[in-house]
Design an enzyme around this catalytic site. Structure first.
Site, mmCIF file in Angstrom:
data_model
loop_
_atom_site.group_PDB
_atom_site.id
_atom_site.type_symbol
_atom_site.label_atom_id
_atom_site.label_comp_id
_atom_site.label_asym_id
_atom_site.label_seq_id
_atom_site.Cartn_x
_atom_site.Cartn_y
_atom_site.Cartn_z
ATOM 1 N N GLU A 112 0.830 -1.214 -0.048
ATOM 2 C CA GLU A 112 0.011 0.015 -0.091
ATOM 3 C C GLU A 112 0.786 1.371 -0.013
ATOM 4 O O GLU A 112 2.029 1.234 0.700
ATOM 5 C CB GLU A 112 -0.671 -0.107 1.335
ATOM 6 C CG GLU A 112 -1.886 1.138 1.610
ATOM 7 C CD GLU A 112 -2.250 0.917 2.982
ATOM 8 O OE1 GLU A 112 -1.960 0.090 3.693
ATOM 9 O OE2 GLU A 112 -3.554 1.516 3.101
ATOM 10 N N LYS A 119 -9.828 2.209 -1.558
ATOM 11 C CA LYS A 119 -9.631 1.389 -0.112
ATOM 12 C C LYS A 119 -11.111 1.872 0.460
ATOM 13 O O LYS A 119 -11.311 3.086 0.662
ATOM 14 C CB LYS A 119 -8.620 1.859 0.525
ATOM 15 C CG LYS A 119 -8.786 0.951 1.897
ATOM 16 C CD LYS A 119 -7.320 1.347 2.730
ATOM 17 C CE LYS A 119 -7.173 0.644 3.841
ATOM 18 N NZ LYS A 119 -5.923 0.903 4.484
ATOM 19 N N CYS A 162 -4.881 -3.511 2.569
ATOM 20 C CA CYS A 162 -4.696 -3.683 4.016
ATOM 21 C C CYS A 162 -5.921 -3.989 5.062
ATOM 22 O O CYS A 162 -6.409 -5.035 5.072
ATOM 23 C CB CYS A 162 -4.013 -2.218 4.507
ATOM 24 S SG CYS A 162 -3.090 -2.743 5.974
HETATM 25 C C1 ACM Z 1 -3.881 0.026 7.370
HETATM 26 O O1 ACM Z 1 -4.822 -0.387 6.727
HETATM 27 N N1 ACM Z 1 -2.882 0.444 6.464
HETATM 28 C C2 ACM Z 1 -3.540 -0.387 8.573
#
Ligand code: ACM
Length: 261
Positions: A38, A108, A141
């Site tokens: 990420e 995301k 993530c």
């Molecule tokens: C995250 O979602 N980078 C902890």
């Protein structure tokens, strides 16, 4: 097919150095699918929206160009994170890039902690992309903690989940064995290492990038504190058989009429 991850230690704000780190770990590598962490080009711990916006890019920016170059060199399709800017909003995104350019992005959906201050949550549905003879879906993530994310990608037909990460909690790598087992999909969790102490935050990233098999086996696990790249051969069609015995098919046996939304 050959799939893998690159685990780096990004230097905050130093895109060129972060690109060089990835390139250095991929010398002489040939593969089909490679996942990067990420926000691998920018770092993670922002102190303001303005700071994150200054590092944001469109889909033909430096990060897309770098991934396209790496796709040409390695023959792989890449998934890697970026700050995506559109209409004055920024998203914590990942893009899928081949030697021909950007194929698609994922924004995301489940933002973690202060990401909620800087980024807009993803505003597009989860999607699966067909590349040659495999189907790949993307989550980022913290999306792992919402089982709906991986389940949706599996229901959409993903064989492999590409999972760029900057993990700070200790649970994900273990949880991914369940995510893969309950959906019978492969996953590539590409994490970062190192520490970022910025503003009031001090994050230590947990490394241990992982390739998880459709049956929950861990096929590769990186060190917790070293940059690293690893690749494994998988038989991708194994992810298409959702039966665990002659009576049970983990997708067909669902009873969604009894589940809550
Ligand atoms: C995250 O979602 N980078 C902890």
């Amino acid at each position: 097919m050959k799939i893998g991850y690159v685990q780096t230690s990004p230097i905050f704000g130093e895109k060129e150095q972060n690109f060089n780190q990835v390139e250095g770990l991929l010398v002489n590598v040939k593969a089909d699918l490679i996942v990067l962490p990420e926000l691998f080009a920018t770092g993670y711990t922002f102190v303001s929206t303005e700071e994150a916006k200054d590092l944001a890019e469109s889909l033909n920016g430096k990060t897309a160009q770098f991934l396209q170059k790496m796709a040409k060199i390695t023959g792989a399709v890449f998934v890697g994170g970026l700050i995506e800017e559109e209409n004055n909003k920024i998203f914590n995104s990942a893009m899928l890039v081949s030697e021909k350019g950007v194929i698609g992005t994922y924004r995301k959906i489940h933002l973690y902690y202060k990401e909620k201050l800087w980024f807009s949550p993803g505003n597009q549905p989860l999607k699966v992309y067909k590349i040659n003879d495999f189907k790949v879906g993307i989550m980022i993530c913290f999306d792992w903690i919402f089982p709906e994310t991986a389940r949706t990608l599996a229901l959409l037909g993903a064989d492999i989940i590409a999972h760029p990460s900057n993990l700070v909690l200790p649970y994900c790598q273990k949880a991914m064995t369940t995510r893969c087992l309950e959906n019978r999909v492969f996953a590539i969790t590409s994490n970062r290492i190192g520490q970022e102490k910025r503003g009031l935050d001090n994050f230590s990233f947990t490394g241990a990038s992982q390739i998880t098999s459709f049956n929950g086996d861990v096929l590769s696990s990186a060190p917790i504190d070293k940059i690293h790249a690893d690749f494994v051969e998988i038989e991708v069609k194994k992810a298409r058989d959702k039966k665990i015995n002659e009576f049970n098919d983990i997708i067909a046996d669902r009873h969604p009429q009894y589940y809550l939304k």
